[in-house]
Design an enzyme around this catalytic site. Structure first.
Site, PDB file in Angstrom:
ATOM      1  CD  GLU A   1      -2.624   0.941   2.752  1.00 37.92           C
ATOM      2  OE1 GLU A   1      -3.589   1.701   2.918  1.00 37.92           O
ATOM      3  OE2 GLU A   1      -2.285   0.057   3.571  1.00 37.92           O
TER       4      GLU A   1
ATOM      5  CE  LYS B   1      -7.131   1.154   3.669  1.00 34.66           C
ATOM      6  NZ  LYS B   1      -5.923   1.480   4.450  1.00 34.66           N
TER       7      LYS B   1
ATOM      8  CB  CYS C   1      -4.534  -2.065   4.107  1.00 37.17           C
ATOM      9  SG  CYS C   1      -3.761  -2.325   5.734  1.00 37.17           S
TER      10      CYS C   1
END
Length: 636
Positions: free
Chosen positions: A46, A115, A170
């Protein structure tokens, strides 16, 4: 990508915080190395172009512009190779900042995946900078190109059916309704996760559990790449914990606190097979998804993953012992229920001094002990005939006496001789009639004694014998409850060994160990110099090979060519390629021609993920043709 294997990589480069140029250099070096090693899907952490721990520097225009510029350079460096690469960076869209994964291939940025879930708890404060990503893809203009921007994007390979990748970032996997769930239901077989998960005590265990459970629940490959060395240690430490999982199993895992690249070969065909097999695995409408086709060169993946040569038997002793105790419980509880239902008090079992009948007797004793029934109600019958050796006969008798069951000896030589005379069978003709006549005589005796004692005949045959049809029809093939029908031969040995190790009886242990040391044989041909003349594995082939073939055929749906390929790897140095091919053909020939025996099996408990019951796992017609499978073997 032959046989459905695709090599993937999870990469953690050593970076510098807020130095996109240096980070791009490291990313490109790692990308080149991964491509050289054959990786077709490569995942970086990330925000790795800038570093995850930039803090308020994410609000600096200069950093954001340089990150975007280095993305262009990375994309350019990917030109000429077919790997699908995912790399993280911050990107501005409509005056908002997003934490995104850029999907790159062959010189182009194919898409940007933002994300979805932005954490703002404990040590995380991403909402200070980043906006939650949109699901339905929108258009993003990158230089002269218009590319999709959104979470609902699938990357579909053009040369391998079933290879579809999707991305989450994540925190997404830590949430109750992660994007990966809908991605998988929309068709993604491989999920990638660009992560920056810091280290705290015990967090690695939980992180591994998340990855394993996500891949298991979604029947998917999962590539998890996490930030590591080079991130700021002002308040947090990042360990670079990379993992590659497949359907609940970790295929590769990095050591933490070390910038490391890991590789694994994900089996796409097995994943798609398991999804087809699981009828409750539901698909969703793809109308809200953008599908991007990417090109892969067709080539033979050099396999680095290994396959257990004993798929039914755990290698680790602690795990194996736990499995053995569980299986013995399943077998004995199944038999216990049958006795509770019928109200019967007697069991009849033929004991030969071999492994299968030994296991069946041990299970029966355990069931009777649970029921509080007298072990003397178990009629253990030894029936010596032309092929019986002193060793097996004595072991059978010793075992029965040590267990305290009722021993009956019935010599069947005379009865079989009379039967052969009646049907005109020459005693010197040691053909299949000579052998099967003995087996059927024994079954008749057991059935009639069961009538006399108002009991059940307990079957001794195992699953491997059923797969090969290595059972006399209406002989040892038949019983009133087959306690071993779900147990493969390779596991029978370990169940008996486990009983020997845990029984706490030195005499019993000695008997069982000698039984374990005895060659597998039906003992239907006369001994030679007092020793067993008929060894099963010399005739039908090694059971460890047949159990290997059986598992990967039924549990995984592998074709013969694929089974042969992985068998050569798994049994290297133990069997030649020619031997493996010979017994593979024997397995398929017997498996297809002997289904009629399995179609009328007695009841018996399923103990593992592979079973042959016609009422349960294997609804196969008795007259199914095996030519398609045998033809492929002939072409190997």
């Amino acid at each position: 990508m032959k046989h459905g294997f695709v090599k993937v990589a999870a990469v953690t480069p050593k970076i510098k915080v807020a130095d996109p140029i240096y980070n791009r250099q490291q990313i490109c070096l790692c990308m080149e190395k991964a491509v050289d090693n054959g990786a077709k899907i490569i995942v970086f952490p990330e925000l790795c172009i800038t570093g995850y721990s930039c803090g308020d520097l994410f609000l600096q225009e200069l950093l954001l512009c340089e990150a975007k510029e280095q993305l262009r350079v990375i994309a350019g460096e990917s030109a000429g190779n077919d790997a699908l690469v995912f790399v993280g960076l911050p990107m501005v869209k409509d005056h908002k900042l997003y934490n995104v994964a850029a999907a790159i291939q062959d010189g182009e940025v194919l898409a940007l995946i933002p994300k979805r879930f932005i954490p703002a708890y404990a040590e995380f404060y991403e909402t200070r900078y980043f906006t939650p990503g949109n699901c339905i893809p929108e258009t993003y203009r990158l230089d002269d190109d218009e590319i999709p921007f959104g979470t609902n994007i699938l990357f579909q390979a053009d040369c391998m059916e079933g290879l579809v990748a999707a991305c989450e970032i994540c925190e997404d996997v830590w949430t109750p309704n992660s994007p990966g769930i809908s991605h998988a239901m929309a068709g993604a077989s491989v999920l990638v996760n660009l992560s920056a998960s810091n280290e705290t005590v015990g967090k690695d265990t939980y992180r591994e559990m998340l990855v394993k459970s996500a891949s298991a629940k979604l029947i998917a490959g999962y590539i998890y790449s996490s930030a590591g060395e080079g991130e700021s240690t002002q308040d947090l430490v990042f360990g670079g914990h990379n993992m590659i999982a497949e359907n609940g199993t970790i295929l590769a895992e990095s050591k933490r606190f070390n910038a490391e690249t890991i590789y694994a070969d994900i089996d796409i065909h097995r994943l798609t097979h398991d999804r087809r097999r699981m009828t409750t695995y539901q698909s969703i409408n793809k109308e809200n998804y953008r599908i991007i086709t990417f090109h892969l060169d067709e080539e033979d993946t050099k396999l680095e993953r290994t396959f257990s040569a004993t798929p039914f038997v755990p290698v680790v002793k602690e795990t194996r012992d736990k499995r053995c105790d569980e299986i013995l419980s399943i077998q004995s509880y199944g038999l216990k229920k049958r006795y509770e239902h019928t109200g019967l008090k007697s069991a009849v079992i033929g004991v030969s001094g071999g492994l299968d009948s030994t296991l069946a007797l041990l299970v029966t004793v355990r069931a009777f002990d649970m029921l509080g029934l007298d072990r003397k109600n178990i009629v253990s019958v030894t029936m010596p005939c032309f092929g019986t050796t002193d060793r097996t006969y004595e072991n059978a008798c010793k075992l029965v006496k040590e267990l305290g069951t009722d021993l009956r000896e019935i010599d069947i030589k005379e009865a079989v001789t009379v039967h052969f005379r009646d049907i005109g069978q020459d005693m010197d003709n040691k053909d299949v009639t000579y052998e099967n006549g003995q087996a059927r005589e024994r079954t008749q005796i057991l059935m009639d004694i069961a009538n006399q004692t108002n009991g059940l005949v307990i079957g001794t045959g195992d699953m491997s014998e059923l797969a090969l049809g290595w059972a006399t029809y209406n002989g040892d093939h038949m019983s009133m409850y087959g306690v071993n029908s779900g147990v493969p031969k390779t596991l029978v040995r370990h169940l008996v060994q486990y009983y020997a190790d845990t029984c706490g009886n030195e005499a019993m242990e000695k008997i069982l160990c000698d039984i374990l040391d005895t060659p597998v044989s039906p003992e239907l041909l006369p001994p030679v110099d007092g020793a067993i003349a008929q060894k099963t594995e010399d005739i039908v082939g090694p059971y460890e090979l047949h159990d290997f073939f059986l598992y990967y055929m039924l549990r995984c749906g592998f074709e013969p060519a694929k089974i042969y390929r992985i068998a050569v790897i798994s049994f290297a140095g133990q069997y030649t390629d020619e031997e493996i091919l010979k017994w593979l053909k024997t397995f398929y020939r017997r498996f297809f021609t002997q289904q009629f025996k399995r179609s009328c099996l007695p009841d018996g408990p399923k103990v593992g993920s592979v079973a042959l019951s016609p009422r349960g796992d294997l609804r196969m017609p008795s007259d199914a043709c095996g030519e398609l499978w045998l033809k492929q073997i002939d072409e190997l």
